[in-house]
Design an enzyme around this catalytic site. Sequence first.
Site, PDB file in Angstrom:
ATOM      1  N   ILE A  32       0.826  -1.218   0.000  1.00  0.00           N
ATOM      2  CA  ILE A  32       0.000   0.000   0.000  1.00  0.00           C
ATOM      3  C   ILE A  32       0.860   1.267   0.000  1.00  0.00           C
ATOM      4  O   ILE A  32       0.389   2.333  -0.411  1.00  0.00           O
ATOM      5  CB  ILE A  32      -0.965  -0.028   1.222  1.00  0.00           C
ATOM      6  CG1 ILE A  32      -2.187   0.840   0.974  1.00  0.00           C
ATOM      7  CG2 ILE A  32      -0.255   0.358   2.501  1.00  0.00           C
ATOM      8  CD1 ILE A  32      -3.309   0.607   1.978  1.00  0.00           C
ATOM      9  N   ASN A  88      11.535  -8.705   7.200  1.00  0.00           N
ATOM     10  CA  ASN A  88      11.897  -8.126   8.493  1.00  0.00           C
ATOM     11  C   ASN A  88      11.416  -9.014   9.631  1.00  0.00           C
ATOM     12  O   ASN A  88      10.359  -9.637   9.530  1.00  0.00           O
ATOM     13  CB  ASN A  88      11.264  -6.736   8.626  1.00  0.00           C
ATOM     14  CG  ASN A  88      11.822  -5.747   7.621  1.00  0.00           C
ATOM     15  OD1 ASN A  88      13.024  -5.701   7.398  1.00  0.00           O
ATOM     16  ND2 ASN A  88      10.943  -4.961   7.004  1.00  0.00           N
ATOM     17  N   VAL A  97       3.781  -5.835  10.539  1.00  0.00           N
ATOM     18  CA  VAL A  97       2.668  -6.780  10.360  1.00  0.00           C
ATOM     19  C   VAL A  97       3.202  -8.170  10.694  1.00  0.00           C
ATOM     20  O   VAL A  97       4.164  -8.641  10.057  1.00  0.00           O
ATOM     21  CB  VAL A  97       2.097  -6.734   8.925  1.00  0.00           C
ATOM     22  CG1 VAL A  97       0.959  -7.740   8.780  1.00  0.00           C
ATOM     23  CG2 VAL A  97       1.614  -5.326   8.566  1.00  0.00           C
ATOM     24  N   HIS A 101       6.027 -11.942   5.536  1.00  0.00           N
ATOM     25  CA  HIS A 101       5.835 -11.448   4.170  1.00  0.00           C
ATOM     26  C   HIS A 101       7.190 -11.124   3.585  1.00  0.00           C
ATOM     27  O   HIS A 101       8.045 -10.541   4.249  1.00  0.00           O
ATOM     28  CB  HIS A 101       4.921 -10.221   4.150  1.00  0.00           C
ATOM     29  CG  HIS A 101       5.262  -9.185   5.170  1.00  0.00           C
ATOM     30  ND1 HIS A 101       4.897  -9.314   6.504  1.00  0.00           N
ATOM     31  CD2 HIS A 101       5.943  -8.028   5.074  1.00  0.00           C
ATOM     32  CE1 HIS A 101       5.347  -8.261   7.169  1.00  0.00           C
ATOM     33  NE2 HIS A 101       5.995  -7.467   6.339  1.00  0.00           N
ATOM     34  N   HIS A 103       9.065  -8.903   1.093  1.00  0.00           N
ATOM     35  CA  HIS A 103       9.016  -7.697   0.262  1.00  0.00           C
ATOM     36  C   HIS A 103       9.785  -8.006  -1.021  1.00  0.00           C
ATOM     37  O   HIS A 103      10.910  -8.535  -0.966  1.00  0.00           O
ATOM     38  CB  HIS A 103       9.714  -6.525   0.948  1.00  0.00           C
ATOM     39  CG  HIS A 103       9.068  -6.047   2.210  1.00  0.00           C
ATOM     40  ND1 HIS A 103       8.265  -4.921   2.255  1.00  0.00           N
ATOM     41  CD2 HIS A 103       9.115  -6.515   3.479  1.00  0.00           C
ATOM     42  CE1 HIS A 103       7.859  -4.720   3.506  1.00  0.00           C
ATOM     43  NE2 HIS A 103       8.358  -5.671   4.272  1.00  0.00           N
TER      44      HIS A 103
HETATM   45  P1  5GP Z   1       6.959  -4.739   7.555  1.00  0.00           P
HETATM   46  O1  5GP Z   1       7.228  -3.347   8.080  1.00  0.00           O
HETATM   47  O2  5GP Z   1       6.139  -5.548   8.542  1.00  0.00           O
HETATM   48  O3  5GP Z   1       8.152  -5.462   7.060  1.00  0.00           O
HETATM   49  O4  5GP Z   1       6.067  -4.532   6.269  1.00  0.00           O
HETATM   50  C1  5GP Z   1       4.702  -4.290   6.303  1.00  0.00           C
HETATM   51  C2  5GP Z   1       4.307  -3.747   4.964  1.00  0.00           C
HETATM   52  O5  5GP Z   1       2.901  -3.840   4.833  1.00  0.00           O
HETATM   53  C3  5GP Z   1       4.669  -2.270   4.772  1.00  0.00           C
HETATM   54  O6  5GP Z   1       5.518  -2.133   3.638  1.00  0.00           O
HETATM   55  C4  5GP Z   1       3.329  -1.584   4.576  1.00  0.00           C
HETATM   56  O7  5GP Z   1       3.363  -0.538   3.631  1.00  0.00           O
HETATM   57  C5  5GP Z   1       2.429  -2.718   4.134  1.00  0.00           C
HETATM   58  N1  5GP Z   1       1.043  -2.556   4.503  1.00  0.00           N
HETATM   59  C6  5GP Z   1       0.564  -2.134   5.696  1.00  0.00           C
HETATM   60  N2  5GP Z   1      -0.770  -2.111   5.687  1.00  0.00           N
HETATM   61  C7  5GP Z   1      -1.148  -2.535   4.447  1.00  0.00           C
HETATM   62  C8  5GP Z   1      -2.433  -2.734   3.831  1.00  0.00           C
HETATM   63  O8  5GP Z   1      -3.500  -2.525   4.414  1.00  0.00           O
HETATM   64  N3  5GP Z   1      -2.428  -3.168   2.544  1.00  0.00           N
HETATM   65  C9  5GP Z   1      -1.263  -3.416   1.861  1.00  0.00           C
HETATM   66  N4  5GP Z   1      -1.387  -3.830   0.604  1.00  0.00           N
HETATM   67  N5  5GP Z   1      -0.047  -3.261   2.423  1.00  0.00           N
HETATM   68  C10 5GP Z   1       0.004  -2.822   3.695  1.00  0.00           C
END
Ligand code: 5GP
Length: 115
Positions: A32, A88, A97, A101, A103
């Site tokens: 997003i 991460n 989150v 996942h 990236h």
């Molecule tokens: P992290 O910081 O956990 O490695 O990555 C989480 C990712 O999830 C971030 O890059 C963030 O932009 C993405 N993200 C957070 N909320 C949403 C959402 O509601 N939809 C989508 N498509 N991505 C999200």
Amino acid sequence: MADDCLFCKIRDGQIPAKVVYKDDKSLAFEDINPQAPMHVLVIPTRHIPTINDIATEDTELVGHLFEVAARIARERGHAATGYRTVMNCNRNAGQTVFHIHLHVLGGRTFTWPPG
Ligand code: 5GP
Ligand code: ZN
């Protein structure tokens, strides 16, 4: 499945996302808040909170996430030029989150070491 997990909700269609790939054990969708021209997240269908929770029986599944990432990067023309995959883990790495996942970032040059 965690009731309060954002990515489980995306998987279940409770929260919309731009899904770019789906199979029986993984899902990929556009981030997003993209940090590069290509920024896709590849998740396992099954809820696994962090890298620390990956069990021996999950190793094929985690390998599959990379296979999906490479396929998407290839389809978008980034295979030869290169791209970055990042997963991460917990606070110091900036995980926000807690459903693992991968990236998949591409379309620009990345620096090393990462910030
Ligand atoms: P992290 O910081 O956990 O490695 O990555 C989480 C990712 O999830 C971030 O890059 C963030 O932009 C993405 N993200 C957070 N909320 C949403 C959402 O509601 N939809 C989508 N498509 N991505 C999200
Ligand atoms: Zn989840």
